[in-house]
Design an enzyme around this catalytic site. Sequence first.
Site, PDB file in Angstrom:
ATOM      1  N   LYS A  42       0.818  -1.189   0.000  1.00 43.69           N
ATOM      2  CA  LYS A  42       0.000   0.000   0.000  1.00 43.69           C
ATOM      3  C   LYS A  42       0.863   1.254   0.000  1.00 43.69           C
ATOM      4  O   LYS A  42       0.415   2.330  -0.345  1.00 43.69           O
ATOM      5  CB  LYS A  42      -0.896   0.040   1.231  1.00 43.69           C
ATOM      6  CG  LYS A  42      -1.865  -1.103   1.354  1.00 43.69           C
ATOM      7  CD  LYS A  42      -2.649  -1.042   2.656  1.00 43.69           C
ATOM      8  CE  LYS A  42      -3.476  -2.299   2.804  1.00 43.69           C
ATOM      9  NZ  LYS A  42      -4.018  -2.440   4.141  1.00 43.69           N
ATOM     10  N   GLY A  43       2.101   1.091   0.420  1.00 50.02           N
ATOM     11  CA  GLY A  43       2.973   2.241   0.647  1.00 50.02           C
ATOM     12  C   GLY A  43       3.211   3.156  -0.531  1.00 50.02           C
ATOM     13  O   GLY A  43       3.400   4.352  -0.362  1.00 50.02           O
ATOM     14  N   GLU A  98       7.970   2.091  -5.872  1.00 49.91           N
ATOM     15  CA  GLU A  98       8.012   1.752  -4.451  1.00 49.91           C
ATOM     16  C   GLU A  98       8.114   3.019  -3.614  1.00 49.91           C
ATOM     17  O   GLU A  98       8.616   4.040  -4.082  1.00 49.91           O
ATOM     18  CB  GLU A  98       9.245   0.891  -4.150  1.00 49.91           C
ATOM     19  CG  GLU A  98       8.986  -0.586  -4.201  1.00 49.91           C
ATOM     20  CD  GLU A  98       8.252  -1.117  -2.979  1.00 49.91           C
ATOM     21  OE1 GLU A  98       7.483  -0.377  -2.341  1.00 49.91           O
ATOM     22  OE2 GLU A  98       8.434  -2.293  -2.669  1.00 49.91           O
ATOM     23  N   ASP A  99       7.653   2.925  -2.379  1.00 42.21           N
ATOM     24  CA  ASP A  99       7.829   4.037  -1.446  1.00 42.21           C
ATOM     25  C   ASP A  99       9.249   4.034  -0.899  1.00 42.21           C
ATOM     26  O   ASP A  99       9.903   5.061  -0.828  1.00 42.21           O
ATOM     27  CB  ASP A  99       6.803   3.972  -0.308  1.00 42.21           C
ATOM     28  CG  ASP A  99       6.756   2.624   0.403  1.00 42.21           C
ATOM     29  OD1 ASP A  99       7.434   1.666  -0.035  1.00 42.21           O
ATOM     30  OD2 ASP A  99       6.023   2.516   1.400  1.00 42.21           O
ATOM     31  N   ASP A 102      14.386  -1.056   1.028  1.00 43.92           N
ATOM     32  CA  ASP A 102      15.048  -1.336   2.304  1.00 43.92           C
ATOM     33  C   ASP A 102      15.993  -2.524   2.102  1.00 43.92           C
ATOM     34  O   ASP A 102      17.034  -2.390   1.469  1.00 43.92           O
ATOM     35  CB  ASP A 102      13.962  -1.614   3.345  1.00 43.92           C
ATOM     36  CG  ASP A 102      14.454  -1.557   4.775  1.00 43.92           C
ATOM     37  OD1 ASP A 102      15.581  -1.983   5.040  1.00 43.92           O
ATOM     38  OD2 ASP A 102      13.697  -1.106   5.639  1.00 43.92           O
ATOM     39  N   LYS A 130      17.233   3.055   1.304  1.00 48.40           N
ATOM     40  CA  LYS A 130      17.936   2.804   2.562  1.00 48.40           C
ATOM     41  C   LYS A 130      19.060   1.796   2.288  1.00 48.40           C
ATOM     42  O   LYS A 130      18.964   0.618   2.624  1.00 48.40           O
ATOM     43  CB  LYS A 130      16.945   2.250   3.588  1.00 48.40           C
ATOM     44  CG  LYS A 130      17.384   2.402   5.027  1.00 48.40           C
ATOM     45  CD  LYS A 130      16.392   1.772   5.984  1.00 48.40           C
ATOM     46  CE  LYS A 130      15.225   2.682   6.315  1.00 48.40           C
ATOM     47  NZ  LYS A 130      14.409   2.137   7.429  1.00 48.40           N
ATOM     48  N   PHE A 151      13.146   4.174  11.624  1.00 46.59           N
ATOM     49  CA  PHE A 151      11.782   3.754  11.306  1.00 46.59           C
ATOM     50  C   PHE A 151      11.024   4.973  10.781  1.00 46.59           C
ATOM     51  O   PHE A 151      10.715   5.886  11.539  1.00 46.59           O
ATOM     52  CB  PHE A 151      11.085   3.161  12.533  1.00 46.59           C
ATOM     53  CG  PHE A 151       9.908   2.316  12.138  1.00 46.59           C
ATOM     54  CD1 PHE A 151       8.712   2.909  11.739  1.00 46.59           C
ATOM     55  CD2 PHE A 151       9.998   0.935  12.138  1.00 46.59           C
ATOM     56  CE1 PHE A 151       7.631   2.141  11.355  1.00 46.59           C
ATOM     57  CE2 PHE A 151       8.913   0.153  11.755  1.00 46.59           C
ATOM     58  CZ  PHE A 151       7.735   0.748  11.365  1.00 46.59           C
ATOM     59  N   ASP A 158       3.988   3.375   6.764  1.00 45.68           N
ATOM     60  CA  ASP A 158       3.149   3.205   7.936  1.00 45.68           C
ATOM     61  C   ASP A 158       3.851   2.469   9.067  1.00 45.68           C
ATOM     62  O   ASP A 158       4.906   1.865   8.873  1.00 45.68           O
ATOM     63  CB  ASP A 158       1.897   2.410   7.565  1.00 45.68           C
ATOM     64  CG  ASP A 158       2.190   0.926   7.379  1.00 45.68           C
ATOM     65  OD1 ASP A 158       1.589   0.115   8.091  1.00 45.68           O
ATOM     66  OD2 ASP A 158       3.030   0.583   6.512  1.00 45.68           O
ATOM     67  N   ARG A 164       0.226   6.777   7.439  1.00 48.65           N
ATOM     68  CA  ARG A 164       0.370   6.894   5.989  1.00 48.65           C
ATOM     69  C   ARG A 164      -0.084   8.261   5.480  1.00 48.65           C
ATOM     70  O   ARG A 164       0.411   8.746   4.474  1.00 48.65           O
ATOM     71  CB  ARG A 164      -0.469   5.828   5.276  1.00 48.65           C
ATOM     72  CG  ARG A 164       0.020   4.413   5.424  1.00 48.65           C
ATOM     73  CD  ARG A 164      -0.798   3.485   4.511  1.00 48.65           C
ATOM     74  NE  ARG A 164      -0.636   2.092   4.828  1.00 48.65           N
ATOM     75  CZ  ARG A 164       0.360   1.315   4.420  1.00 48.65           C
ATOM     76  NH1 ARG A 164       1.323   1.824   3.687  1.00 48.65           N
ATOM     77  NH2 ARG A 164       0.401   0.047   4.747  1.00 48.65           N
TER      78      ARG A 164
END
Length: 178
Positions: A42-43, A98-99, A102, A130, A151, A158, A164
């Site tokens: 959902k990001g 993508e948001d 990672d 990241k 974080f 989220d 979000r």
Amino acid sequence: MREDIQEVLFTEEQIKDKTKEIGKRISEDYKGKDLILIGILKGSVMFMADLMKEIKIPCSMDFMSVSSYGNSTESTGRVKILKDLDFSIEGKDILIVEDIVDSGITLSYLKDYLYSRKPNSLEIATLLNKPERRQTSIKPKYMGFNVPDAFLVGYGLDYAEKYRNLPYIGVLKEKIYK
């Protein structure tokens, strides 16, 4: 919600400027191509919507829901496809949106999975990168900001499905998720 944020890393304006810059590059690179943006739910929703507004060439979109996190803050290393694409990508130019990138575990799996469907090309666009957490060789072609190993929430990111809707990206206070 603001009281749960340790610090704001990127303001709404900074995100908007970076998204415009990425959209311009994508428009130039994919001119005359059959571009499909695939948002990872959902990001990516907020970034994808704003990015599409900045892409000045015809493009299509679809979404996938893929997870390697479950309800945890750490990747499990096991990737699960929860929602697949609605149409064929064979011969198309694919841009995964993508948001945040990672560990790269999910994207590495997803790239292999989508390559099996014979796209013409396949690249990644991410707002946040990241690199110090990377466990794979994934390298996004389009990247907004490198971020620290913290974080992050806001602008689609989220914690437990909350935060979000923040218009900026911030570091969540540790006491919230520990």
